[in-house]
Design a protein around this motif. Structure first.
Motif: not given
Lengths: 290, 256
Positions: B60-68
């Motif tokens: 995927y592109s872009g940002t995905a964050e879980v708990l930073g």
């Protein structure tokens, strides 16, 4: 974590394979008993059963290893495998070691099936049990330097066996990445074909590039054949430009003496190491479940 | 509200399937201590978003964050994910599955999970292949909800369950949920889960169409979340009508 992965790999194997093994065992037993009983026509026809059982053991295990790797990581079960907090390397190593162990177990079972069939044939021929097997072992033992041959060939077989499984796992993992997903099962197949071609090219390049070769002299084999005994080819490590040796072999082929570039033997371990690294990378960063 | 409360953050998150966007520059922040309904029509990107957050979908592109953190090994220990399919081996029993979770997840409460199995009237030694779809879903809910995770991601958790059991499952989910965590439920059965929701995120074609506190949304729209969903996405049905589609019988649409 590694031992846990192994534990659950073997548990899944046990659940899916033991029942099949029992069926194979029954087929083998019925076939061997029918052969040993020397019943007219039936015994001859029944010989197919142990043969089928012997062939089915490694083939079915191999298919199971491949299918199980794909289904457990890239089928619906992959949603569990990829959400467990296990490092990708540990997950991969666990699957690889379990697959090897299972294949070795099936090979041992295959040997046991061969021994059992040989005993049945001895009984059918009214010979002492194991007499046929003893004869085969005597012939093998009479071959000069057989220990070294077994060790050398065994090592080569082991390396290519491990490299093959590693290559297949690589093809499945890479072929299941997002970029190949549109091809479905064709993704892993295509990656495997590409890898095969690349490996062959690498083998040729390494064979010609390394100035070290193995000269194989078939003269002792031919002479022994004339005397009705068995012998193995004479081997000698030679140095020199393998490209020249290759070219000479093409120009003036000698059916008795040939030289194989030793570099070709590096291809399998080299490919294996690279494929293993890429597979772990794929599992860690490129998994895309449908 | 501090930054520490943010448990999920996406920025310009984009995922394409063969050139078609499933997520289209999605910007989203989900906070701790909330039960969030992720709703939207088919193909709006709900499942894709949950897969990315669970760490089973890369590329995927872009940002995905879980708990930073980018979804990966570290986040998997903190995320409890239930996909919209059965991920357990057919030959397993619920007992085997409990053992597996107890072995791999240090935050799994086996005793409480066993009690939940019994509350669902499931036989712990029955093989999963002999169970119905709904029963298997109950087993998976039992596994997922008895972890002390920071983020729960449930993809269509009650889709295969009969209406009578839905309430039981929802009650069990709510009982297991701790206010220290965040629970995201993706579903089409909005009416059933509506009372439990703190917040709702409406996804449409891979973007957030509307998001907010469930109470506020109800007050602003003057109806339920279910009604709001229908009015928001009624344009699709209107589009079909404009194309000349007509409903001849319930469930059957044909062109004139």
């Amino acid at each position: 974590m590694f031992s846990l992965v192994l534990k659950y790999e073997f548990a899944a194997w046990r659940r899916s394979y033991v029942r099949f093994l029992m069926v194979i065992g029954m087929v083998l037993l019925v076939g061997c008993i029918a052969v040993a009983l020397r019943l007219p026509i039936v015994s001859d026809l029944a010989m197919i059963l142990p043969v089928l059982a012997i062939l089915a053991l490694p083939v079915s295990q191999f298919v199971l290893v491949v299918v199980s790797y794909y289904r457990s990581l890239y089928g619906p079960r992959g949603y569990l495998a990829h959400t467990l907090p296990i490092p990708a390397g540990t997950l991969y190593a666990g699957k690889l070691v379990a697959a090897m162990t299972e294949l070795v177990i099936s090979a041992v079972l295959m040997l046991a099936a061969i021994v059992l069939t040989s005993v049945a044939l001895d009984v059918a021929a009214r010979n002492m049990p194991f007499s046929g097997l003893r004869q085969v072992l005597r012939i093998i033992a009479s071959i000069p330097a057989i220990g070294r041959w077994i060790a050398g060939l065994g090592l080569m077989f082991l390396i290519s066996f491990v490299a093959n499984i590693v290559s297949i796992f690589f093809a499945i993992s890479t072929g299941s990445e997002a970029r190949w997903q549109g091809l479905g099962i064709g993704g892993p197949v295509l990656v495997y074909v590409l890898l095969y071609v690349a490996t062959q090219l690498l083998t040729i390049v390494l064979m010609l590039a390394l100035p070290l070769g193995l000269q194989i002299d078939m003269t002792p084999v031919v002479l022994a054949e004339a005397r009705g005994v068995i012998a193995m080819p004479q081997l000698q490590i030679v140095t020199g430009n393998m490209l020249t040796a290759f070219w000479d072999a093409l120009r003036e082929p000698n059916p008795l003496v040939s030289t194989v570039g030793l570099g070709s033997f590096l291809s399998a371990p080299l490919t294996g190491v690279v494929c293993a690294w890429l597979t772990v990378r794929s599992i860690r960063w490129r998994t895309s479940l449908r | 509200m501090s930054m520490d409360d943010i448990i999920v953050r996406t920025a310009k998150l984009t995922k394409n399937y063969r050139g078609r966007p499933a997520l289209n520059e999605l910007d989203l922040e989900l906070r701790n201590g909330r039960i969030i309904g992720l709703v939207g029509p088919n193909g709006s990107g709900k499942t894709t978003l949950l897969k990315i957050l669970a760490g089973v979908l890369a590329d995927y592109s872009g940002t995905a964050e879980v708990l930073g953190l980018r979804p990966g090994l570290e986040t998997k220990a903190q995320v409890s994910y239930m996909p919209d399919c059965s991920y357990l081996e057919d030959r397993m029993t619920p007992n085997d599955a409990l053992d597996l979770f107890a072995d791999f997840y240090t935050d799994f409460d086996r005793r409480r999970a066993y009690e939940m199995l019994l509350a669902f009237r499931l036989e712990p030694t029955q093989r999963l292949r002999d169970m119905s779809k709904g029963m298997r879903e109950k087993v998976q809910i039992t596994l997922v909800m008895n972890r002390a995770a920071r983020l729960y991601l449930l993809d269509e958790p009650i889709s295969g369950v009969d209406p009578a059991s839905r309430q039981l499952i929802l009650d069990s989910i709510l009982r297991s949920y701790s206010s220290e965590s965040c629970l995201v439920i993706s579903t089409h059965l909005i009416h059933d889960i509506e009372p439990a929701l703190d917040e709702v995120v409406f996804l449409d074609r891979g973007r957030v169409r509307l998001a907010g506190n469930a109470e506020d949304l109800r007050a602003e729209s003057g109806g339920s979340i279910d009604q709001l969903f229908r009015s928001l996405f009624q344009s699709e049905a209107a589009g079909l009508r404009e194309l000349g589609a007509t409903a001849e019988r319930p469930g059957f649409i044909s062109r004139r």
